[in-house]
Enzyme design. Structure first.
Site, PDB file in Angstrom:
ATOM      1  N   SER A 120       0.620  -1.239  -0.091  1.00 39.23           N
ATOM      2  CA  SER A 120      -0.098   0.442  -0.008  1.00 39.23           C
ATOM      3  C   SER A 120       0.752   1.555   0.031  1.00 39.23           C
ATOM      4  CB  SER A 120      -0.894  -0.247   1.246  1.00 39.23           C
ATOM      5  OG  SER A 120      -1.533   1.034   1.865  1.00 39.23           O
ATOM      6  N   THR A 129      -5.932   2.247  -7.227  1.00 35.10           N
ATOM      7  CA  THR A 129      -7.082   1.317  -6.169  1.00 35.10           C
ATOM      8  C   THR A 129      -8.723   2.844  -7.048  1.00 35.10           C
ATOM      9  OG1 THR A 129      -6.332   0.460  -4.683  1.00 35.10           O
ATOM     10  CG2 THR A 129      -8.017   1.308  -4.232  1.00 35.10           C
ATOM     11  N   LYS A 149      -8.617  -1.578  -8.546  1.00 32.81           N
ATOM     12  CA  LYS A 149      -8.757  -3.029  -7.741  1.00 32.81           C
ATOM     13  C   LYS A 149      -9.977  -1.503  -7.510  1.00 32.81           C
ATOM     14  CE  LYS A 149      -7.044  -3.609  -3.071  1.00 32.81           C
ATOM     15  NZ  LYS A 149      -8.023  -2.869  -2.002  1.00 32.81           N
TER      16      LYS A 149
HETATM   17  C1  LIG Z   1      -7.086  -1.901   7.753  1.00 34.70           C
HETATM   18  C2  LIG Z   1      -7.249  -2.126   6.224  1.00 34.70           C
HETATM   19  C3  LIG Z   1      -6.478  -0.895   5.388  1.00 34.70           C
HETATM   20  C4  LIG Z   1      -6.466  -1.207   3.806  1.00 34.70           C
HETATM   21  N1  LIG Z   1      -5.310  -0.200   2.838  1.00 34.70           N
HETATM   22  C5  LIG Z   1      -6.188  -0.433   1.884  1.00 34.70           C
HETATM   23  C6  LIG Z   1      -4.852   0.498   1.044  1.00 34.70           C
HETATM   24  O1  LIG Z   1      -4.149   1.277   1.162  1.00 34.70           O
HETATM   25  N2  LIG Z   1      -5.283  -0.280  -0.666  1.00 34.70           N
HETATM   26  C7  LIG Z   1      -6.287  -0.185  -0.514  1.00 34.70           C
HETATM   27  O2  LIG Z   1      -6.243  -0.610  -2.065  1.00 34.70           O
HETATM   28  N3  LIG Z   1      -7.048  -1.184   0.067  1.00 34.70           N
HETATM   29  C8  LIG Z   1      -6.802  -1.091   1.562  1.00 34.70           C
HETATM   30  N4  LIG Z   1      -7.668  -1.912   2.201  1.00 34.70           N
HETATM   31  C9  LIG Z   1      -9.015  -2.439   1.881  1.00 34.70           C
HETATM   32  C10 LIG Z   1      -7.976  -3.526   1.265  1.00 34.70           C
HETATM   33  O3  LIG Z   1      -7.017  -4.263   0.426  1.00 34.70           O
HETATM   34  C11 LIG Z   1      -8.988  -5.224   0.496  1.00 34.70           C
HETATM   35  O4  LIG Z   1      -9.831  -5.137  -0.867  1.00 34.70           O
HETATM   36  C12 LIG Z   1     -10.100  -5.196   1.713  1.00 34.70           C
HETATM   37  O5  LIG Z   1      -9.674  -5.574   3.400  1.00 34.70           O
HETATM   38  C13 LIG Z   1     -10.371  -7.100   1.696  1.00 34.70           C
HETATM   39  O6  LIG Z   1     -11.853  -7.661   2.305  1.00 34.70           O
HETATM   40  P1  LIG Z   1     -11.679  -8.204   3.985  1.00 34.70           P
HETATM   41  O7  LIG Z   1     -10.214  -7.366   5.017  1.00 34.70           O
HETATM   42  O8  LIG Z   1     -12.428  -9.045   3.979  1.00 34.70           O
HETATM   43  O9  LIG Z   1     -11.055  -9.378   3.009  1.00 34.70           O
HETATM   44  C14 LIG Z   1      -7.476  -1.746   3.596  1.00 34.70           C
HETATM   45  C15 LIG Z   1      -8.454  -2.399   4.415  1.00 34.70           C
HETATM   46  C16 LIG Z   1      -7.629  -2.533   5.785  1.00 34.70           C
HETATM   47  C17 LIG Z   1      -8.330  -3.973   6.390  1.00 34.70           C
END
Ligand SMILES: Cc1cc2nc3c(=O)[nH]c(=O)nc-3n(C[C@H](O)[C@H](O)[C@H](O)COP(=O)(O)O)c2cc1C
Length: 371
Positions: free
Chosen positions: A110, A159, A217
């Protein structure tokens, strides 16, 4: 014999993460946006699919590996990008990169975490994918693109479901700003607006300047998947950000079928959102996805015990996949198809308003989480 001190089930990581994390960081990791309806639907979508097993097939040798962007991986899972991951484990973005390296799967770094992309790249034999939140003009994006290629990453990601940062009410109610958000605020409103202004011409520009495979994404409709393919994108990544962005959306898995159909094999289809078990991944592959992203499960494992815990979580996840394949009567992911799935009403306990974690981890005391 079971080793007493070793993790043996995935929910043990959640339990340990709950113990280790401060309430603020726990809520940032576990929570979603507004009413968390999208987040619950991610699980409901998975739980509305039941398996149709076949029997009396020789399954004495099972291979759960899969191709991700043309490379054979031990499992077709990707450690999804996690901003502020340094709040869960001191190594920050180095931790998922090294865990993926050790286990044999891909990771996504990220742009909202520490340390920076060059330092993370140096810490592993082969960095996988860099995920960018746009904080500047085209020259900014092109500079990052060039640095990502120079550092040896094999793919790049925008994203696209975060034009606006959502209302994460668990954080807002506590006046808590995660570290990644603090950095975004420090960059100023003008910098934040570049992500809001992002559009298809930026994708076109990136594709014309760089040869590196590109993922988008946060695609949730067949319409956008078709436009992505027209732009030559290599990965259409189905995601609603784990229910952390637009509330009252569909469960991500509910969008997979239409997107696989729209893409017509011209790009890989990845999906995330609620994937907490090996069986969940098996369902996505049977629907036609190429790979599955792990968000919170990764965060729980890192918060439980850093890199070794995440590697162990991936091993258990892999065991679950192998067990599911054998019980379905297949020996590889390639043999899975929609005939292995049936639409069913979700089990009633998911419909009573209890969120994801209560549902999967009923033995956890989550009373202070407030749902
Ligand atoms: C704590 C946290 C931080 C996240 N930060 C980002 C990020 O910086 N960039 C991004 O594209 N998605 C981010 N996401 C989304 C995740 O990449 C992913 O799409 C999502 O967590 C998938 O769902 P799940 O947590 O149920 O597996 C984040 C998710 C969480 C839980």
């Amino acid at each position: 014999m079971y080793a007493e001190r070793e993790y043996m089930t995935l929910h043990e990581f959640v339990q340990q993460a709950r113990i280790n994390l401060h309430q603020n960081t726990w809520d940032y990791l576990a929570g979603g946006s507004e009413t968390e309806t999208t987040q619950v639907r991610n699980r409901l979508a998975l739980e509305s699919l039941a398996f149709r097993p076949r029997v009396l097939r020789d399954v004495s040798s099972i291979d759960p590996s899969g191709d991700v962007l043309g490379e054979r991986k031990r499992l077709p899972v990707v450690l999804a990008p996690i901003g502020s991951v340094e709040s869960f484990t001191p190594e920050g973005g180095i931790a998922p990169a090294q865990a993926a390296d050790q286990f044999g799967c891909d990771h996504m770094l990220s742009s909202a975490c520490e340390p920076g992309l060059e330092e993370v790249a140096k810490s592993v034999s082969k960095p996988s994918m860099y995920q960018l939140y746009v904080r500047g003009d085209r020259a900014f994006v092109e500079d990052v693109g060039a640095r990502v290629i120079e550092a040896g990453y094999r793919s790049f990601c925008f994203t696209v479901d975060t034009a606006v940062y959502s209302r994460r009410e668990r954080d807002i109610a506590k006046r808590y700003l995660p570290r990644g958000r603090q950095r975004a605020w420090a960059a100023g409103e003008n910098a934040r607006l570049y992500q809001a202004a992002l559009n298809w011409s930026d994708v076109e520009n990136f594709k014309s300047k760089f040869k590196i495979p590109l993922a988008l994404k946060g695609i949730m409709t067949a319409e956008d998947a078709r436009i992505a393919v027209e732009h030559g994108v290599e990965v259409v990544y189905v995601s609603n950000h784990g229910g952390r962005q637009l509330d009252h959306g569909r469960g991500a898995t509910d969008a997979v079928r239409e997107i696989v159909d729209a893409v017509e094999g011209k790009a890989e289809v990845w999906v995330d959102g609620g994937y907490m078990r090996g069986l969940d991944m098996v369902k996505a592959i049977a629907l036609g996805a190429n790979a599955v992203g792990l968000g919170r499960l990764q965060g729980f494992a890192l918060a439980a015990g850093g890199i070794p815990a995440l590697v162990r979580a991936l091993e258990i996840f892999e065991n679950e996949v192998i067990s599911a394949l054998g019980l379905l009567g297949v020996t590889s992911l390639a043999e899975l198809n929609s005939s292995h799935l049936a639409a069913v009403p979700p089990v009633p306990s998911t419909l009573n308003g209890i969120t994801l974690l209560n549902r999967i981890y009923p033995h956890l005391d989550l009373s202070d989480v407030g749902y």
